[in-house]
Motif scaffolding. Sequence first.
Motif, PDB file in Angstrom:
ATOM      1  N   GLN A   1     -77.612  91.461   6.977  1.00 61.13           N
ATOM      2  CA  GLN A   1     -78.120  91.520   5.609  1.00 61.13           C
ATOM      3  C   GLN A   1     -77.593  90.343   4.788  1.00 61.13           C
ATOM      4  O   GLN A   1     -76.667  90.468   3.997  1.00 61.13           O
ATOM      5  N   ARG A   2     -78.205  89.199   4.998  1.00 59.52           N
ATOM      6  CA  ARG A   2     -77.871  88.012   4.210  1.00 59.52           C
ATOM      7  C   ARG A   2     -78.636  88.068   2.890  1.00 59.52           C
ATOM      8  O   ARG A   2     -79.825  88.356   2.871  1.00 59.52           O
ATOM      9  N   MET A   3     -77.982  87.744   1.816  1.00 58.48           N
ATOM     10  CA  MET A   3     -78.634  87.750   0.512  1.00 58.48           C
ATOM     11  C   MET A   3     -78.895  86.315   0.042  1.00 58.48           C
ATOM     12  O   MET A   3     -78.090  85.419   0.292  1.00 58.48           O
ATOM     13  N   PRO A   4     -80.028  86.088  -0.632  1.00 60.44           N
ATOM     14  CA  PRO A   4     -80.379  84.726  -1.046  1.00 60.44           C
ATOM     15  C   PRO A   4     -79.467  84.209  -2.148  1.00 60.44           C
ATOM     16  O   PRO A   4     -78.970  84.970  -2.979  1.00 60.44           O
ATOM     17  N   ARG A   5     -79.290  82.911  -2.164  1.00 55.59           N
ATOM     18  CA  ARG A   5     -78.582  82.288  -3.273  1.00 55.59           C
ATOM     19  C   ARG A   5     -79.516  82.184  -4.470  1.00 55.59           C
ATOM     20  O   ARG A   5     -80.720  82.027  -4.324  1.00 55.59           O
ATOM     21  N   SER A   6     -78.922  82.279  -5.645  1.00 55.47           N
ATOM     22  CA  SER A   6     -79.712  82.171  -6.868  1.00 55.47           C
ATOM     23  C   SER A   6     -78.882  81.531  -7.960  1.00 55.47           C
ATOM     24  O   SER A   6     -77.651  81.655  -7.980  1.00 55.47           O
ATOM     25  N   ASP A   7     -79.575  80.849  -8.854  1.00 54.57           N
ATOM     26  CA  ASP A   7     -78.916  80.309 -10.044  1.00 54.57           C
ATOM     27  C   ASP A   7     -78.816  81.350 -11.155  1.00 54.57           C
ATOM     28  O   ASP A   7     -78.189  81.104 -12.184  1.00 54.57           O
ATOM     29  N   ALA A   8     -79.452  82.507 -10.973  1.00 56.46           N
ATOM     30  CA  ALA A   8     -79.479  83.526 -12.023  1.00 56.46           C
ATOM     31  C   ALA A   8     -78.157  84.291 -12.075  1.00 56.46           C
ATOM     32  O   ALA A   8     -77.472  84.475 -11.065  1.00 56.46           O
ATOM     33  N   GLN A   9     -77.837  84.780 -13.253  1.00 54.27           N
ATOM     34  CA  GLN A   9     -76.651  85.616 -13.454  1.00 54.27           C
ATOM     35  C   GLN A   9     -76.852  86.951 -12.764  1.00 54.27           C
ATOM     36  O   GLN A   9     -77.934  87.539 -12.785  1.00 54.27           O
ATOM     37  N   LEU A  10     -75.788  87.469 -12.133  1.00 55.33           N
ATOM     38  CA  LEU A  10     -75.854  88.772 -11.477  1.00 55.33           C
ATOM     39  C   LEU A  10     -75.268  89.830 -12.398  1.00 55.33           C
ATOM     40  O   LEU A  10     -74.151  89.704 -12.883  1.00 55.33           O
ATOM     41  N   ASP A  11     -76.050  90.892 -12.648  1.00 57.12           N
ATOM     42  CA  ASP A  11     -75.637  91.969 -13.556  1.00 57.12           C
ATOM     43  C   ASP A  11     -76.059  93.284 -12.924  1.00 57.12           C
ATOM     44  O   ASP A  11     -77.106  93.833 -13.233  1.00 57.12           O
ATOM     45  N   ASP A  12     -75.217  93.809 -11.985  1.00 51.98           N
ATOM     46  CA  ASP A  12     -75.679  94.983 -11.237  1.00 51.98           C
ATOM     47  C   ASP A  12     -75.467  96.289 -11.982  1.00 51.98           C
ATOM     48  O   ASP A  12     -76.001  97.329 -11.593  1.00 51.98           O
ATOM     49  N   GLY A  13     -74.676  96.284 -13.060  1.00 55.84           N
ATOM     50  CA  GLY A  13     -74.613  97.445 -13.943  1.00 55.84           C
ATOM     51  C   GLY A  13     -73.757  98.594 -13.474  1.00 55.84           C
ATOM     52  O   GLY A  13     -73.548  99.550 -14.206  1.00 55.84           O
ATOM     53  N   PHE A  14     -73.229  98.558 -12.244  1.00 58.76           N
ATOM     54  CA  PHE A  14     -72.418  99.660 -11.738  1.00 58.76           C
ATOM     55  C   PHE A  14     -70.983  99.195 -11.515  1.00 58.76           C
ATOM     56  O   PHE A  14     -70.744  98.142 -10.930  1.00 58.76           O
ATOM     57  N   PRO A  15     -70.000 100.001 -11.959  1.00 59.29           N
ATOM     58  CA  PRO A  15     -68.607  99.632 -11.691  1.00 59.29           C
ATOM     59  C   PRO A  15     -68.303  99.743 -10.202  1.00 59.29           C
ATOM     60  O   PRO A  15     -68.904 100.544  -9.483  1.00 59.29           O
ATOM     61  N   GLY A  16     -67.383  98.924  -9.761  1.00 57.90           N
ATOM     62  CA  GLY A  16     -66.990  98.970  -8.359  1.00 57.90           C
ATOM     63  C   GLY A  16     -65.886  99.985  -8.133  1.00 57.90           C
ATOM     64  O   GLY A  16     -65.474 100.705  -9.029  1.00 57.90           O
ATOM     65  N   GLY A  17     -65.405 100.003  -6.917  1.00 56.42           N
ATOM     66  CA  GLY A  17     -64.344 100.927  -6.559  1.00 56.42           C
ATOM     67  C   GLY A  17     -64.580 101.506  -5.181  1.00 56.42           C
ATOM     68  O   GLY A  17     -65.691 101.452  -4.652  1.00 56.42           O
ATOM     69  N   PRO A  18     -63.541 102.057  -4.590  1.00 61.78           N
ATOM     70  CA  PRO A  18     -63.653 102.577  -3.225  1.00 61.78           C
ATOM     71  C   PRO A  18     -64.255 103.975  -3.174  1.00 61.78           C
ATOM     72  O   PRO A  18     -64.282 104.703  -4.163  1.00 61.78           O
ATOM     73  N   LEU A  19     -64.725 104.325  -1.986  1.00 65.66           N
ATOM     74  CA  LEU A  19     -65.105 105.695  -1.651  1.00 65.66           C
ATOM     75  C   LEU A  19     -64.079 106.261  -0.679  1.00 65.66           C
ATOM     76  O   LEU A  19     -63.449 105.503   0.071  1.00 65.66           O
TER      77      LEU A  19
END
Length: 402
Positions: free
Chosen positions: A69-87
Motif C-alpha cells: 500500500q504505497r501512497m502517492p506524494r502530494s504538495d497538498a496539506q494533509l488533514d486527516d482529522g483523527f487523533p493518533g494513538g495505539p490500540l
Amino acid sequence: MTACPLGHGARVLPADSMPTQPSALFARWRDADALVPLDFRDGHEGLLVTRYDEAKEVLSDRRFSQQPQRMPRSDAQLDDGFPGGPLDDAGALAVASTNILGLDGEEHRRLRKAVTGRFSVRAGRTHRPRIAEIVAEELENLIAAGPVADLLEHFAEPISIRVHALVLGVSDDLVDRYAQCFVHGAPPQDRHDLLREAIEVRRADPGEDVISDLLANDDLSAAEVEGLLHMLSMSGRDTVAFMISTGTVALLDSAEQYRTLVADPDLVPGAVEEIVRFCTMFLTVFPRTATEDVEIADRTIAAGTTVSVSTVSANRDERRFEDPDAFDVRRDARGHVAFGHGPHGCIGQQVARVELDEAFRALVTRLPGLQLVSTGQHEPSPLANPVATYAARPVLVTGWER
C-alpha cells in the motif's frame, strides 16, 4: 515499462485542486497520456491513470494487487482529522487482519461477502423510509441553527453518521457517542472500545443489521467481527457527508441548476449521479501494484510498478463525458467511477445513493430559496487521507425563515 511521452520526470499530486474544480494539471496530464509518471511517498516511481477507459481497466484487472500500500506524494496539506494513538493488541490484530482495502483474491472476497448484503440495492430500499425521517429531522435542525448555518455540521454530517449507525446496527443509545468518536474525533482505543460495546449490545439483542449478520456468520472469528466493523465505521460515512455538502455547493454555484431541481424534484436521482461525478472525492483511489507485466493503453506496465487511478480525472475525461467540466443535473452521468469500480468498488454505494437522493430532494422541496453564503470548498482543499481524498469544509447557507 515503455517510455512515457512526457519524459521520465515523476510528478506529485498538485495542491491547487478544489472539490468542484480539480487542478488544471489533471486536464493537461489527461490530454498528454492515459498514464503519466507519479511519485510515491516511499520513493517508488509509478504511474497515475488519468483517463476513464484505462481507469476502469486497471480497477477491474486482478493482476493488480492492493499490496504493497504505497501512497502517492502530494504538495497538498494533509488533514486527516483523527487523533493518533495505539490500540490494544487484540484491537490492532483485528484491524490488521480485516483490512479489505489491502487484501486480494479469496480472502478479500470472503470478508467482503460477509458485509455486502446489508449494502445492496434492496437494502437501500428497505432503509429508505427511516433515512427519509432522519433527513427531515436534520433539515429542521439546520433551519433551527440559522438564519445562517453550516450545512456540513448541521445537516450533512448528522445524516451520514445516523444512517451509518442505522445500517451497521449501532444501538440508539450509543449513536451520540458513535458520532463523537467518528465525526468529531476520539483516540483510536476509545473508538474501538465503543465498537466492542456496540457488538455486545447486538449479541444480546440481534437485529436486521451488519453487526448481527457478522455475529451470526460462523466463518468469522471474533477478531474479524471487530475488524470488519472497524473498517466499515472508518469508511464511507465521510464520503456521504462530503457529497451532500459539496453537491450543494455545486448546485448553488449555478443557481439555475438548483432551480431546475426545485421545479422538478423527480430529476434528483439523475442529478445525484452528476453530483458524485462532478464532485468526486478521491483524487486517487488506493493504488494497485502490477503482479506481472500488464498491457494498458498500448504500453507495458512492468511487474512491481504501482499504478494509482485518479477518479477525479477519469470523471472529467471528455472521451467519456461531453463537456465534462460543465455541471448539468440533466446529464446522464451513469457509469462514472466516483464510487470506484471492479472488485474493490465502494461497498456502500447503493445506500449512499439513497441518502443523497433523500437529502437533495428534501433541500429542493423544503428550501427552494436556499443560498450559499460562503464555503471553504471554494479554496484549494487539504487532503483528508494519504490516499488523496478531499477534506470536507464548512458550507454556510441561508434562505429560510426561522
